[in-house]
Write an enzyme that holds these catalytic residues in place. Sequence first.
Site, PDB file in Angstrom:
ATOM      1  N   HIS A  62      -9.770  -5.026   1.992  1.00  0.00           N
ATOM      2  CA  HIS A  62      -9.180  -4.794   3.320  1.00  0.00           C
ATOM      3  C   HIS A  62     -10.190  -5.045   4.423  1.00  0.00           C
ATOM      4  O   HIS A  62     -11.172  -4.304   4.570  1.00  0.00           O
ATOM      5  CB  HIS A  62      -8.674  -3.353   3.442  1.00  0.00           C
ATOM      6  CG  HIS A  62      -8.022  -3.070   4.767  1.00  0.00           C
ATOM      7  ND1 HIS A  62      -6.693  -3.350   5.012  1.00  0.00           N
ATOM      8  CD2 HIS A  62      -8.511  -2.571   5.925  1.00  0.00           C
ATOM      9  CE1 HIS A  62      -6.395  -3.011   6.261  1.00  0.00           C
ATOM     10  NE2 HIS A  62      -7.494  -2.542   6.844  1.00  0.00           N
ATOM     11  N   HIS A  64     -10.318  -7.136   8.647  1.00  0.00           N
ATOM     12  CA  HIS A  64      -9.704  -7.922   9.712  1.00  0.00           C
ATOM     13  C   HIS A  64     -10.787  -8.835  10.282  1.00  0.00           C
ATOM     14  O   HIS A  64     -11.808  -8.347  10.766  1.00  0.00           O
ATOM     15  CB  HIS A  64      -9.171  -7.021  10.829  1.00  0.00           C
ATOM     16  CG  HIS A  64      -8.184  -5.983  10.377  1.00  0.00           C
ATOM     17  ND1 HIS A  64      -6.826  -6.148  10.502  1.00  0.00           N
ATOM     18  CD2 HIS A  64      -8.369  -4.765   9.810  1.00  0.00           C
ATOM     19  CE1 HIS A  64      -6.212  -5.071  10.036  1.00  0.00           C
ATOM     20  NE2 HIS A  64      -7.137  -4.215   9.604  1.00  0.00           N
ATOM     21  N   SER A 146       8.191  -2.520  16.338  1.00  0.00           N
ATOM     22  CA  SER A 146       9.109  -1.411  16.065  1.00  0.00           C
ATOM     23  C   SER A 146      10.341  -1.391  16.965  1.00  0.00           C
ATOM     24  O   SER A 146      11.161  -0.472  16.864  1.00  0.00           O
ATOM     25  CB  SER A 146       8.361  -0.078  16.213  1.00  0.00           C
ATOM     26  OG  SER A 146       7.816   0.052  17.515  1.00  0.00           O
ATOM     27  N   HIS A 180       2.110  -3.408   8.864  1.00  0.00           N
ATOM     28  CA  HIS A 180       1.041  -2.771   9.635  1.00  0.00           C
ATOM     29  C   HIS A 180       0.964  -1.269   9.376  1.00  0.00           C
ATOM     30  O   HIS A 180      -0.091  -0.751   8.991  1.00  0.00           O
ATOM     31  CB  HIS A 180       1.200  -3.039  11.133  1.00  0.00           C
ATOM     32  CG  HIS A 180       0.117  -2.413  11.946  1.00  0.00           C
ATOM     33  ND1 HIS A 180       0.254  -1.154  12.506  1.00  0.00           N
ATOM     34  CD2 HIS A 180      -1.122  -2.834  12.267  1.00  0.00           C
ATOM     35  CE1 HIS A 180      -0.866  -0.841  13.138  1.00  0.00           C
ATOM     36  NE2 HIS A 180      -1.709  -1.842  13.014  1.00  0.00           N
ATOM     37  N   HIS A 205      -1.337  -0.109   6.269  1.00  0.00           N
ATOM     38  CA  HIS A 205      -2.063   1.053   6.762  1.00  0.00           C
ATOM     39  C   HIS A 205      -1.147   2.260   6.602  1.00  0.00           C
ATOM     40  O   HIS A 205       0.063   2.167   6.840  1.00  0.00           O
ATOM     41  CB  HIS A 205      -2.406   0.895   8.250  1.00  0.00           C
ATOM     42  CG  HIS A 205      -3.269  -0.296   8.557  1.00  0.00           C
ATOM     43  ND1 HIS A 205      -2.761  -1.542   8.847  1.00  0.00           N
ATOM     44  CD2 HIS A 205      -4.624  -0.420   8.623  1.00  0.00           C
ATOM     45  CE1 HIS A 205      -3.755  -2.386   9.099  1.00  0.00           C
ATOM     46  NE2 HIS A 205      -4.893  -1.735   8.967  1.00  0.00           N
ATOM     47  N   GLU A 208      -3.466   7.179   8.739  1.00  0.00           N
ATOM     48  CA  GLU A 208      -4.880   6.984   9.030  1.00  0.00           C
ATOM     49  C   GLU A 208      -5.470   8.108   9.867  1.00  0.00           C
ATOM     50  O   GLU A 208      -6.573   8.588   9.576  1.00  0.00           O
ATOM     51  CB  GLU A 208      -5.069   5.650   9.764  1.00  0.00           C
ATOM     52  CG  GLU A 208      -6.496   5.331  10.124  1.00  0.00           C
ATOM     53  CD  GLU A 208      -6.643   3.963  10.787  1.00  0.00           C
ATOM     54  OE1 GLU A 208      -7.785   3.579  11.068  1.00  0.00           O
ATOM     55  OE2 GLU A 208      -5.612   3.272  11.003  1.00  0.00           O
ATOM     56  N   ASP A 307     -12.682  -2.474   6.423  1.00  0.00           N
ATOM     57  CA  ASP A 307     -11.941  -2.672   7.664  1.00  0.00           C
ATOM     58  C   ASP A 307     -12.643  -3.804   8.427  1.00  0.00           C
ATOM     59  O   ASP A 307     -13.397  -4.568   7.833  1.00  0.00           O
ATOM     60  CB  ASP A 307     -11.836  -1.391   8.478  1.00  0.00           C
ATOM     61  CG  ASP A 307     -10.444  -1.211   9.084  1.00  0.00           C
ATOM     62  OD1 ASP A 307      -9.855  -2.230   9.494  1.00  0.00           O
ATOM     63  OD2 ASP A 307      -9.964  -0.079   9.139  1.00  0.00           O
TER      64      ASP A 307
END
Length: 404
Positions: A62, A64, A146, A180, A205, A208, A307
């Site tokens: 994982h 980005h 969303s 996400h 995710h 968190e 991350d």
Amino acid sequence: MKIITAKWIFDGENLLADHAVAFEETIEAVGLPAELEKRYPEAKKEELPKSSVLLPGLINPHLHLEFGANTTQLSYGDFMTWLQSVIERRDELVEHCKAGCYKRQIDAMLQAGTTTFGAVSSYGLDTKACKSAPQRVIFFNEAIGSQPAAVDALYADFMQRLEESETLASERFIPGVAIHSPYSVHPVLIKKILGTCTQMPLTAHFMESPAEKEWLESGSGPFRPFFENFLGQSAPLCFPEEFLDLISSRKVLLTHAVQADDALLEQISRAGHSVIHCPRSNRLLGCGRLALENLNARKIPWLLGTDGLSSNTSLSLWDEMRAALMLHPLVDANRLAEALLKAATSRSAEALGLKAGRIQKGYHADLITVALPSPVESPDQLALQLVLQTDSAASVYIGGERHL
């Protein structure tokens, strides 16, 4: 054919003393040096110094890359403070992370011994760099959004990026899917994606931060004004239990899970999901400590990820292992170091469905050698000394080809 002999070999699960590995693109045999040399008399032979260790290549499930230009632009200490800074500086950071920025991150991982990584891609801007990487790449196309009225448009955008990555698919470039999070992806969009992408690696995710927990469980906390102001939402669209129900038919890599309570952990355990532990990111964003003891008690496999540079200082798994070692002081240091090495090799490979992460016949010859400052005589101390003393690999093989 090549044969490497080492005083110590960590095979992904166990420690072998005075053994050798014979390999081409895949590992052909593991055994005593004399036996392998007799079996493969024409093989090119290398005997490592006594202070060196042979391991499987590290696997970072994982990260980005798209915000890799960050240095001091983003704010830390609290998740919502960080999130606001990401929103304010996002365009600037994405613009500044061009090809050279991606390559620097990929090269730094290779130098540290990472031979496989899972890149969560929000925009597809890192596609070319990931395809060109020498490492194996799980390219997680990320879905986010969303707002109910935008579901069809969001799905179309996601599918376009996914299909573009599928045209590049190969043994070393594997398209995957990232949801996400339960607070940022509409349940209808999740269902549409899961109905289409039935066989791909899947990550998300999950739970968190304290802010996420408060919003998803009660519709309150600092996320409430965030959603009201930016998206016109006054209530969460999906409770965490509902999110886990949505993905229950798949084995998913859930990143963070710091705020998952006992009931959610039981649900995760029953479904056979894995959890990716990102200790440095969790610390910088004020998310808390992932209680590994609770995962172990429920036999939930946990992996280790870095991350991205938006919430970390490096993409080195050695740095991440050292951070985890200090974050969990109640666990015996030697046993934790052994678990961290497994999390960064065999356990990650298994969760991703890769024939890697182990030095075993038939597995990819993704191997690294590490040079310690001096020989380690006690096998009980070796894992801990590796974690404490290693910053880079002395050599890196991917598919039997040497890259470092």
